[in-house]
Design an enzyme around this catalytic site. Structure first.
Site, PDB file in Angstrom:
ATOM      1  N   HIS A  98       0.833  -1.212   0.000  1.00 38.21           N
ATOM      2  CA  HIS A  98       0.000   0.000   0.000  1.00 38.21           C
ATOM      3  C   HIS A  98       0.868   1.263   0.000  1.00 38.21           C
ATOM      4  O   HIS A  98       0.523   2.265   0.628  1.00 38.21           O
ATOM      5  CB  HIS A  98      -0.941   0.035   1.208  1.00 38.21           C
ATOM      6  CG  HIS A  98      -1.947  -1.072   1.227  1.00 38.21           C
ATOM      7  ND1 HIS A  98      -3.207  -0.957   0.700  1.00 38.21           N
ATOM      8  CD2 HIS A  98      -1.870  -2.341   1.708  1.00 38.21           C
ATOM      9  CE1 HIS A  98      -3.871  -2.096   0.863  1.00 38.21           C
ATOM     10  NE2 HIS A  98      -3.072  -2.947   1.468  1.00 38.21           N
ATOM     11  N   ASN A 122     -10.327  -2.576   2.407  1.00 35.27           N
ATOM     12  CA  ASN A 122     -10.003  -2.671   0.985  1.00 35.27           C
ATOM     13  C   ASN A 122     -11.280  -2.480   0.170  1.00 35.27           C
ATOM     14  O   ASN A 122     -12.375  -2.464   0.724  1.00 35.27           O
ATOM     15  CB  ASN A 122      -9.430  -4.062   0.657  1.00 35.27           C
ATOM     16  CG  ASN A 122      -7.942  -4.173   0.962  1.00 35.27           C
ATOM     17  OD1 ASN A 122      -7.251  -3.173   1.148  1.00 35.27           O
ATOM     18  ND2 ASN A 122      -7.448  -5.395   1.010  1.00 35.27           N
TER      19      ASN A 122
HETATM   20 FE1  HDE Z   1      -2.543  -4.590   5.661  1.00 33.87          FE
HETATM   21  N1  HDE Z   1      -0.722  -3.781   6.100  1.00 33.87           N
HETATM   22  N2  HDE Z   1      -1.912  -6.382   6.360  1.00 33.87           N
HETATM   23  N3  HDE Z   1      -4.288  -5.478   5.074  1.00 33.87           N
HETATM   24  N4  HDE Z   1      -3.180  -2.856   4.915  1.00 33.87           N
HETATM   25  C1  HDE Z   1      -0.355  -2.518   5.872  1.00 33.87           C
HETATM   26  O1  HDE Z   1       0.753  -1.203   7.448  1.00 33.87           O
HETATM   27  C2  HDE Z   1      -0.786  -6.587   7.101  1.00 33.87           C
HETATM   28  C3  HDE Z   1      -4.660  -6.762   5.277  1.00 33.87           C
HETATM   29  C4  HDE Z   1      -4.427  -2.566   4.457  1.00 33.87           C
HETATM   30  O2  HDE Z   1      -3.205   3.666   3.842  1.00 33.87           O
HETATM   31  C5  HDE Z   1       0.975  -2.191   6.476  1.00 33.87           C
HETATM   32  O3  HDE Z   1       1.294   0.944   7.885  1.00 33.87           O
HETATM   33  C6  HDE Z   1      -0.721  -7.950   7.566  1.00 33.87           C
HETATM   34  C7  HDE Z   1      -6.057  -6.944   5.024  1.00 33.87           C
HETATM   35  C8  HDE Z   1      -4.487  -1.183   4.032  1.00 33.87           C
HETATM   36  O4  HDE Z   1      -1.593   3.504   5.312  1.00 33.87           O
HETATM   37  C9  HDE Z   1       1.406  -3.502   7.152  1.00 33.87           C
HETATM   38  C10 HDE Z   1      -1.854  -8.549   7.071  1.00 33.87           C
HETATM   39  C11 HDE Z   1      -6.529  -5.722   4.651  1.00 33.87           C
HETATM   40  C12 HDE Z   1      -3.216  -0.672   4.279  1.00 33.87           C
HETATM   41  C13 HDE Z   1       0.226  -4.386   6.849  1.00 33.87           C
HETATM   42  C14 HDE Z   1      -2.594  -7.558   6.315  1.00 33.87           C
HETATM   43  C15 HDE Z   1      -5.412  -4.811   4.691  1.00 33.87           C
HETATM   44  C16 HDE Z   1      -2.424  -1.736   4.835  1.00 33.87           C
HETATM   45  C17 HDE Z   1       1.961  -1.592   5.537  1.00 33.87           C
HETATM   46  C18 HDE Z   1      -2.281  -9.995   7.249  1.00 33.87           C
HETATM   47  C19 HDE Z   1      -7.937  -5.344   4.229  1.00 33.87           C
HETATM   48  C20 HDE Z   1      -2.732   0.733   3.980  1.00 33.87           C
HETATM   49  C21 HDE Z   1       2.236  -0.200   6.050  1.00 33.87           C
HETATM   50  C22 HDE Z   1      -2.217 -10.492   8.571  1.00 33.87           C
HETATM   51  C23 HDE Z   1      -8.925  -5.476   5.271  1.00 33.87           C
HETATM   52  C24 HDE Z   1      -3.040   1.679   5.085  1.00 33.87           C
HETATM   53  C25 HDE Z   1       1.401  -0.054   7.203  1.00 33.87           C
HETATM   54  C26 HDE Z   1      -2.581   3.068   4.732  1.00 33.87           C
HETATM   55  C27 HDE Z   1      -1.094  -1.595   5.247  1.00 33.87           C
HETATM   56  C28 HDE Z   1       0.175  -5.627   7.339  1.00 33.87           C
HETATM   57  C29 HDE Z   1      -3.797  -7.865   5.638  1.00 33.87           C
HETATM   58  C30 HDE Z   1      -5.566  -3.431   4.350  1.00 33.87           C
HETATM   59  C31 HDE Z   1       2.711  -4.075   6.689  1.00 33.87           C
HETATM   60  C32 HDE Z   1       0.404  -8.542   8.390  1.00 33.87           C
HETATM   61  C33 HDE Z   1      -6.852  -8.241   5.169  1.00 33.87           C
HETATM   62  C34 HDE Z   1      -5.685  -0.463   3.433  1.00 33.87           C
HETATM   63  O5  HDE Z   1       1.569  -3.329   8.524  1.00 33.87           O
END
Ligand code: HDE
Length: 691
Positions: free
Chosen positions: A78, A151
């Site tokens: 993202h 999302n």
């Molecule tokens: Fe994320 N995700 N994610 N994700 N995600 C990040 O956080 C993570 C997941 C989502 O505009 C990171 O600050 C793990 C689902 C959005 O700043 C990180 C898992 C959904 C954004 C991270 C998921 C998301 C992130 C990267 C599985 C939809 C952007 C930088 C366990 C519901 C937020 C940060 C923004 C961002 C980890 C799964 C949505 C790496 C470990 C499911 C919208 O921390």
């Protein structure tokens, strides 16, 4: 010899001297970070005029050092995002279900910050690849920040946080070659998903038109996981959050999305900027799906499995409020880049479910922010700070901005009666869920085992056009995969999801021999289709928020142009005047019409429909111009309505476009605008071969 002001020096420093003069009379004083006034912002301190630069130049060193540290690590996923401020207003209280004020106090403005993002590409990648869109909302509630980090797709690729790094490594650019950027169309992604059938449902969604949206203003949002709402009696109700754009949901066609990448790298960001700056504020309605443990137990799938959704035909959506995005950030870095979302940020009254993906996320976001933002005080950055009172005994650390007073930085204490205390009554309480009898273990619940039924449900819920788009997207992506085994492994899964889909994709790939289905397709559960999962049928018949291009040049009929402009504006749509030269054109009555864009630099992929008013001479000239031919050929190929005068038809002819029911005379404005509000799906089979 050294100089401190450019005015003492030779003529090449003259410009600096002028700037210097200006600064001291009309602008605030330029200073260093330490507040020392700067006298010369053009020249570093040299020995002997043309000699080496001196280490002593603290002004140069401070400026360059700060610049060297301007970037922070981009988000691992993202990374490319667009942020906007706004407000949420609740219209229906959920008091029966929760104590969270943001969900019970009707009519109160709650400030929000939203960040939209693509997932796979780096911060400098394009806006329009085929990709999931992140849609994260920070609600600055009276009871602390609530982050709904969602999302534009209601399910996810994997069931357990353990697999997230593998998924992300597979989708990102391949580590040995460093490409492709921002694309799933490569071997490692398809290798991974072909070996992880739990990802198939989300793969169906990513191959649908949802991942090539027309505008960020036209996407839906989903919280994905089940959360809990907790009421005054500490009772729990499960909740899934959905939000829907009032402009309707709309996507592009694939060829258009691909061409948008070259037309405008920032297409979505610019579209949002233009809308917000011109007062056309996008609005979404927030809905909840509420259900009890008993209802959850009746579902033929497990709601704790994030690869599953609950169709709204099964558990209806209840509208509880709306949010508007109405203020562009002052500074991209300070706000959009530094905003730190975390699904663990919830006010009292909202709680987590045991979804194992959500549980992993509760850890990951805080951890990533510590490294991205340099330490534990990132919550003090204005965009992250709560807008309600807050107090605790956390102290010191990198970049501490607060200056807490007093001796007491611990609890319990008796020395400071005013120091903060926890409260059972107002504080956050977790739902007292039983631990069950199961032993601890690294297990995948049996109820998570069905990977095909919802993938089938999604595919079979789509209209014929959308199914064809999905099949073609799969052919496109798998054609980029070089490893043949991976292609056949994917087809063997598709045969289980839907035998016809599998055969279509195999035919599109020229795949022989046909692989065996990956599982017994008879054992897949035939869930009732959910028409609510389509896009095309749900497009609103409106031009609001859309943009029509009008092509003009010298001599264009002024009445026709004015009539088009008025009609477009009456529908709350916007227009862009395009001309061969960006300066503009002299219309038939001699008035000069300024252009907003140059024909060769503003491909028609950027607009929702195109109109063209030209003289015969211009039509004749442009019929030999490749940019003009492409403009109309693409508008036609992207199934858009075209208003074409007689002269424009010369260009259509040279572009090989045979006018159909979607091509109108400019006088036929109402019919043109009606067609412009949708796409001419019936044209599609005539302009491209779909799988
Ligand atoms: Fe994320 N995700 N994610 N994700 N995600 C990040 O956080 C993570 C997941 C989502 O505009 C990171 O600050 C793990 C689902 C959005 O700043 C990180 C898992 C959904 C954004 C991270 C998921 C998301 C992130 C990267 C599985 C939809 C952007 C930088 C366990 C519901 C937020 C940060 C923004 C961002 C980890 C799964 C949505 C790496 C470990 C499911 C919208 O921390």
């Amino acid at each position: 010899m050294s100089r401190t002001t450019p005015s003492n020096g030779p003529s090449i420093t003259g410009k600096g001297g002028e700037l210097q003069q200006q600064a001291s009379t009309t602008h605030p004083q330029l200073t260093t970070q330490q507040g020392i006034a700067v006298s010369d912002n053009q020249n570093s301190l040299h020995a002997y005029g043309r000699g080496p630069t001196l280490l002593e130049d603290f002004i140069l060193r401070e400026k360059i050092t700060h610049f060297d540290h301007e970037r922070i690590p981009e988000r691992i996923v993202h990374a490319r995002g667009t942020g906007v401020h706004g407000r949420f207003v609740l219209s229906k209280s959920l008091k029966k279900f929760t104590t969270a004020k943001v969900l019970t106090e009707k009519g109160v403005d709650v400030p929000i910050f939203v960040r939209f993002s693509t997932v796979a590409g780096g911060a400098g990648s394009v806006d329009t690849p085929r990709d999931v869109r992140g849609f994260a909302i920070k609600f600055y509630t009276k009871e602390g920040n609530w982050d709904l980090v969602g999302n534009n797709i209601p399910v996810f690729f994997i069931q357990d946080a353990m697999k997230f790094p593998d998924l992300v490594h597979a989708v990102k650019m391949e580590p040995d070659r460093g490409f492709p950027q921002a694309a799933t169309a490569h071997d490692t992604f398809w290798d991974f998903v072909s070996l992880m059938p739990e990802s198939l449902h989300m793969v169906m969604w990513t191959m649908s038109d949802r991942t090539i949206p027309r505008s960020l203003r036209m996407i839906e949002g989903f919280g994905v996981h089940s959360f809990r709402l907790i009421n005054e009696r500490s009772e729990s109700t499960f909740v899934k959050f959905h939000w829907r754009p009032q402009l309707g949901i709309q996507s592009t066609v694939w060829d258009e999305a691909a061409k948008l990448q070259s037309a405008d790298n920032d297409f979505h960001r610019r579209d949002m900027f233009d809308a917000v700056q011109s007062g056309r504020f996008p609005v979404w309605d927030l809905y909840v799906q509420l259900f009890t443990q008993e209802q959850a137990d009746q579902l033929p799938y497990d709601h704790l499995d994030p690869t599953k959704l609950i169709p709204e035909e099964v558990i209806p959506l209840d509208k509880i409020g709306s949010f508007i995005l109405d203020r562009w950030p002052d500074n991209f870095f300070a706000e959009t880049e530094q905003v730190a979302f975390c699904p663990a940020n919830v006010p009292p009254g909202i709680d987590f479910s045991n979804d194992p993906l959500l549980q992993g996320r509760l850890f990951s976001y805080l951890d990533t922010q510590l490294s991205r933002l340099g330490g534990p005080n990132f919550s003090q950055i204005p965009i992250n700070a709560p807008k309600c009172p807050f107090a605790n005994f956390q102290r010191d650390g990198h970049m501490q901005m607060q200056q807490p007073k007093g001796r007491v930085a611990y609890e319990p204490s008796s020395l400071d009666p005013a120091s903060p205390r926890a409260s059972m009554e107002h504080g956050f309480r977790s739902f007292a869920e039983g631990a069950g009898d199961d032993a601890k273990g690294r297990v995948r619940p049996e109820s998570f085992a069905d990977h095909y039924s919802q993938a089938r449900m999604f595919y079979r819920s789509q209209s014929e056009v959308e199914q064809a788009h999905m099949a073609s997207a799969l052919v496109f992506e798998l054609s980029k995969v070089q490893t043949e085994n991976v292609r056949s492994a994917m087809v063997s899964h598709l045969l289980v999801i839907d035998p016809d889909l599998g055969k279509r994709v195999a035919a599109g790939l020229g795949l022989e021999p046909m692989p065996k289905p990956a599982a017994d397709e008879q054992r897949v559960n035939d869930l009732a289709p959910s028409p609510a999962l389509r896009i095309i049928d749900r497009m609103l018949p409106t031009l609001e928020g859309r943009c029509i291009a009008i092509l003009v040049d010298d001599g264009s009929n002024v009445q026709s142009v004015v009539a088009l402009v008025k009609a477009i504006e009456s529908q709350n749509a916007s227009f862009t005047i395009v001309a061969p030269k960006v300066g503009g054109a002299k219309l038939s009555d001699g008035t000069f019409c300024k252009a907003d864009a140059q024909l060769a630099g503003a491909p028609s992929a950027q607009f929702d429909a195109v109109a063209s008013v030209l003289t015969m001479a211009v039509g004749e000239r442009l019929s030999h111009d490749a940019a003009a031919q492409d403009w109309f050929r693409d508008a036609f190929g992207h199934l858009k309505a075209i208003a074409a005068c007689k002269a424009t038809r010369l260009i259509l002819q040279s572009a090989g476009v045979e006018p159909d029911e979607g091509v109108f005379a400019p006088e036929d404005i109402q019919a043109f605008l009606k067609a412009a509000a949708t796409r001419l799906w019936s044209r599609e089979s005539k302009v491209r071969t779909l799988a």
